[in-house]
Motif scaffolding. Sequence first.
Motif, PDB file in Angstrom:
ATOM      1  N   LYS A  84       0.644  -1.208   0.016  1.00 45.31           N
ATOM      2  CA  LYS A  84       0.095   0.010   0.066  1.00 45.31           C
ATOM      3  C   LYS A  84       0.833   1.338   0.083  1.00 45.31           C
ATOM      4  O   LYS A  84       2.080   1.421   0.432  1.00 45.31           O
ATOM      5  N   TYR A  85       0.277   2.361  -0.645  1.00 41.75           N
ATOM      6  CA  TYR A  85       0.949   3.498  -0.832  1.00 41.75           C
ATOM      7  C   TYR A  85       0.360   4.636   0.515  1.00 41.75           C
ATOM      8  O   TYR A  85      -0.612   4.682   0.466  1.00 41.75           O
ATOM      9  N   GLN A  86       1.511   5.109   1.095  1.00 43.80           N
ATOM     10  CA  GLN A  86       0.939   6.187   1.815  1.00 43.80           C
ATOM     11  C   GLN A  86       2.195   7.278   2.210  1.00 43.80           C
ATOM     12  O   GLN A  86       3.239   6.872   2.787  1.00 43.80           O
ATOM     13  N   GLU A  87       1.846   8.450   1.780  1.00 41.36           N
ATOM     14  CA  GLU A  87       2.817   9.222   2.237  1.00 41.36           C
ATOM     15  C   GLU A  87       2.475  10.088   3.775  1.00 41.36           C
ATOM     16  O   GLU A  87       1.483  10.221   3.924  1.00 41.36           O
ATOM     17  N   PRO A  88       3.596  10.037   4.574  1.00 44.74           N
ATOM     18  CA  PRO A  88       3.225  10.425   5.898  1.00 44.74           C
ATOM     19  C   PRO A  88       2.868  11.852   5.850  1.00 44.74           C
ATOM     20  O   PRO A  88       3.007  12.868   5.380  1.00 44.74           O
ATOM     21  N   THR A  89       1.663  11.931   6.993  1.00 43.92           N
ATOM     22  CA  THR A  89       1.165  13.064   7.337  1.00 43.92           C
ATOM     23  C   THR A  89       1.665  13.696   8.403  1.00 43.92           C
ATOM     24  O   THR A  89       1.160  14.834   8.714  1.00 43.92           O
ATOM     25  N   GLY A  90       1.717  12.803   9.235  1.00 43.21           N
ATOM     26  CA  GLY A  90       2.623  13.137  10.705  1.00 43.21           C
ATOM     27  C   GLY A  90       3.841  12.586  10.911  1.00 43.21           C
ATOM     28  O   GLY A  90       4.891  12.966  10.199  1.00 43.21           O
ATOM     29  N   GLN A  91       3.893  11.940  11.932  1.00 49.62           N
ATOM     30  CA  GLN A  91       5.251  11.274  11.865  1.00 49.62           C
ATOM     31  C   GLN A  91       5.827  10.365  10.679  1.00 49.62           C
ATOM     32  O   GLN A  91       5.241   9.642  10.373  1.00 49.62           O
ATOM     33  N   ASN A  92       7.085  10.541  10.403  1.00 49.13           N
ATOM     34  CA  ASN A  92       7.841   9.866   9.269  1.00 49.13           C
ATOM     35  C   ASN A  92       7.918   8.218   9.675  1.00 49.13           C
ATOM     36  O   ASN A  92       7.721   7.990  10.823  1.00 49.13           O
ATOM     37  N   PHE A  93       7.803   7.516   8.464  1.00 44.63           N
ATOM     38  CA  PHE A  93       7.932   6.090   8.491  1.00 44.63           C
ATOM     39  C   PHE A  93       8.442   5.528   7.274  1.00 44.63           C
ATOM     40  O   PHE A  93       8.590   6.166   6.335  1.00 44.63           O
ATOM     41  N   THR A  94       8.803   4.517   7.291  1.00 47.16           N
ATOM     42  CA  THR A  94       9.356   3.823   6.015  1.00 47.16           C
ATOM     43  C   THR A  94       8.331   2.734   5.430  1.00 47.16           C
ATOM     44  O   THR A  94       7.829   2.737   4.571  1.00 47.16           O
ATOM     45  N   ILE A  95       8.503   1.756   6.346  1.00 47.50           N
ATOM     46  CA  ILE A  95       7.655   0.474   6.124  1.00 47.50           C
ATOM     47  C   ILE A  95       6.873   0.044   7.228  1.00 47.50           C
ATOM     48  O   ILE A  95       7.585  -0.152   8.167  1.00 47.50           O
ATOM     49  N   ARG A  96       5.636  -0.391   7.143  1.00 44.23           N
ATOM     50  CA  ARG A  96       5.017  -0.481   8.334  1.00 44.23           C
ATOM     51  C   ARG A  96       4.163  -1.799   7.852  1.00 44.23           C
ATOM     52  O   ARG A  96       3.507  -2.170   6.839  1.00 44.23           O
ATOM     53  N   GLY A  97       4.055  -2.941   8.752  1.00 41.04           N
ATOM     54  CA  GLY A  97       3.395  -4.033   8.829  1.00 41.04           C
ATOM     55  C   GLY A  97       2.578  -4.253  10.302  1.00 41.04           C
ATOM     56  O   GLY A  97       3.098  -4.277  11.036  1.00 41.04           O
ATOM     57  N   LEU A  98       1.330  -4.557   9.984  1.00 41.11           N
ATOM     58  CA  LEU A  98       0.422  -4.520  11.038  1.00 41.11           C
ATOM     59  C   LEU A  98       0.523  -5.879  11.803  1.00 41.11           C
ATOM     60  O   LEU A  98       1.149  -6.491  11.175  1.00 41.11           O
ATOM     61  N   ASN A  99       0.452  -6.263  13.216  1.00 45.57           N
ATOM     62  CA  ASN A  99       0.699  -7.146  13.709  1.00 45.57           C
ATOM     63  C   ASN A  99      -0.204  -8.176  13.320  1.00 45.57           C
ATOM     64  O   ASN A  99      -1.431  -7.963  13.381  1.00 45.57           O
ATOM     65  N   ALA A 100       0.399  -9.175  12.982  1.00 46.25           N
ATOM     66  CA  ALA A 100      -0.347 -10.550  12.767  1.00 46.25           C
ATOM     67  C   ALA A 100       0.153 -11.841  13.468  1.00 46.25           C
ATOM     68  O   ALA A 100       1.212 -11.795  14.003  1.00 46.25           O
ATOM     69  N   SER A 101      -0.421 -12.903  13.298  1.00 43.54           N
ATOM     70  CA  SER A 101       0.234 -14.167  13.771  1.00 43.54           C
ATOM     71  C   SER A 101       0.027 -15.561  13.031  1.00 43.54           C
ATOM     72  O   SER A 101       0.606 -16.328  13.179  1.00 43.54           O
ATOM     73  N   ASN A 102      -1.154 -15.566  12.084  1.00 46.49           N
ATOM     74  CA  ASN A 102      -1.214 -16.615  11.406  1.00 46.49           C
ATOM     75  C   ASN A 102      -0.615 -16.911  10.243  1.00 46.49           C
ATOM     76  O   ASN A 102      -0.862 -16.251   9.118  1.00 46.49           O
ATOM     77  N   LEU A 103       0.562 -17.668  10.206  1.00 48.30           N
ATOM     78  CA  LEU A 103       1.370 -17.747   8.934  1.00 48.30           C
ATOM     79  C   LEU A 103       0.814 -18.306   7.850  1.00 48.30           C
ATOM     80  O   LEU A 103       1.109 -18.147   6.719  1.00 48.30           O
ATOM     81  N   GLU A 104      -0.351 -19.088   8.094  1.00 50.05           N
ATOM     82  CA  GLU A 104      -0.976 -19.774   6.933  1.00 50.05           C
ATOM     83  C   GLU A 104      -2.035 -18.980   6.230  1.00 50.05           C
ATOM     84  O   GLU A 104      -2.308 -19.135   5.065  1.00 50.05           O
ATOM     85  N   THR A 105      -2.530 -17.918   7.047  1.00 47.69           N
ATOM     86  CA  THR A 105      -3.783 -17.133   6.340  1.00 47.69           C
ATOM     87  C   THR A 105      -3.424 -16.001   6.316  1.00 47.69           C
ATOM     88  O   THR A 105      -3.900 -14.993   5.573  1.00 47.69           O
ATOM     89  N   ASN A 106      -2.729 -15.074   7.272  1.00 45.42           N
ATOM     90  CA  ASN A 106      -2.546 -13.626   7.177  1.00 45.42           C
ATOM     91  C   ASN A 106      -1.388 -13.472   5.968  1.00 45.42           C
ATOM     92  O   ASN A 106      -0.444 -14.032   5.774  1.00 45.42           O
ATOM     93  N   SER A 107      -1.774 -12.352   5.373  1.00 47.19           N
ATOM     94  CA  SER A 107      -0.972 -11.852   4.151  1.00 47.19           C
ATOM     95  C   SER A 107       0.402 -11.169   4.559  1.00 47.19           C
ATOM     96  O   SER A 107       0.648 -10.912   5.803  1.00 47.19           O
TER      97      SER A 107
END
Length: 222
Positions: A125-148
């Motif tokens: 996904k594409y997102q230009e920072p609007t507040g705090q700068n960031f590089t690459i974010r991955g939301l927390n997940a845990s199921n290796l078989e189904t989570n993307s």
Amino acid sequence: MGDIIQQGTYRKITVTVPDAPTEEPMPASMNFYVDSRFTTAQVTRLREMIAGVLAFWREHQEQINNGEISRYASCVNKYARFNLAPVWFSDRLANGRAAADVQMAGFTTQIQANGFNRAARAYIKYQEPTGQNFTIRGLNASNLETNSLSVTVNPKALSNSTASTLMLTGSLFHAWLHRGGYRHPAGRYTSYFAGEASMCIMRGNLNKAPGVPASTYTKWLD
């Protein structure tokens, strides 16, 4: 390195999975759906970063298959002390070497789940920072078989000529660790598996150099 297929606001790209000695069959490629706002040059860099993570995975598998301690496991073992196990792993891990082996085995599962279409689609996904700068974010997940392996990427980071592709590869690796069940306290990376493993990738699995501050690497982690 694969094909690009236009689909809505995302383009499907495929990245070849390198041959590696694994116990189970591996897919020929991985699939990602990339936001169409990324430029051709930025998509090329994303491909290089994904291929870079896969190259480190292959090296680890080859060295383990040869009866060696992999360079990755050796590096992680020197520096990682805390949160060695992902949230889905119930046993206690004795050290960073064991943690590295568990993580790379888990990444093998994530590659299979993506390439064999068992997991949800992986969006970049594409997102230009609007507040705090960031590089690459991955939301927390845990199921290796189904989570993307979906991540959100700052396009400015991809166009930053001062950021080496190796640094950005480590940033992607870190985001995927979050997708694979690894956690660390916000803003704290040193001595935590998710931070140290990513910094090992950024250094090409070399030792830390005296006088080089951790912020040289952690500024690319989110």
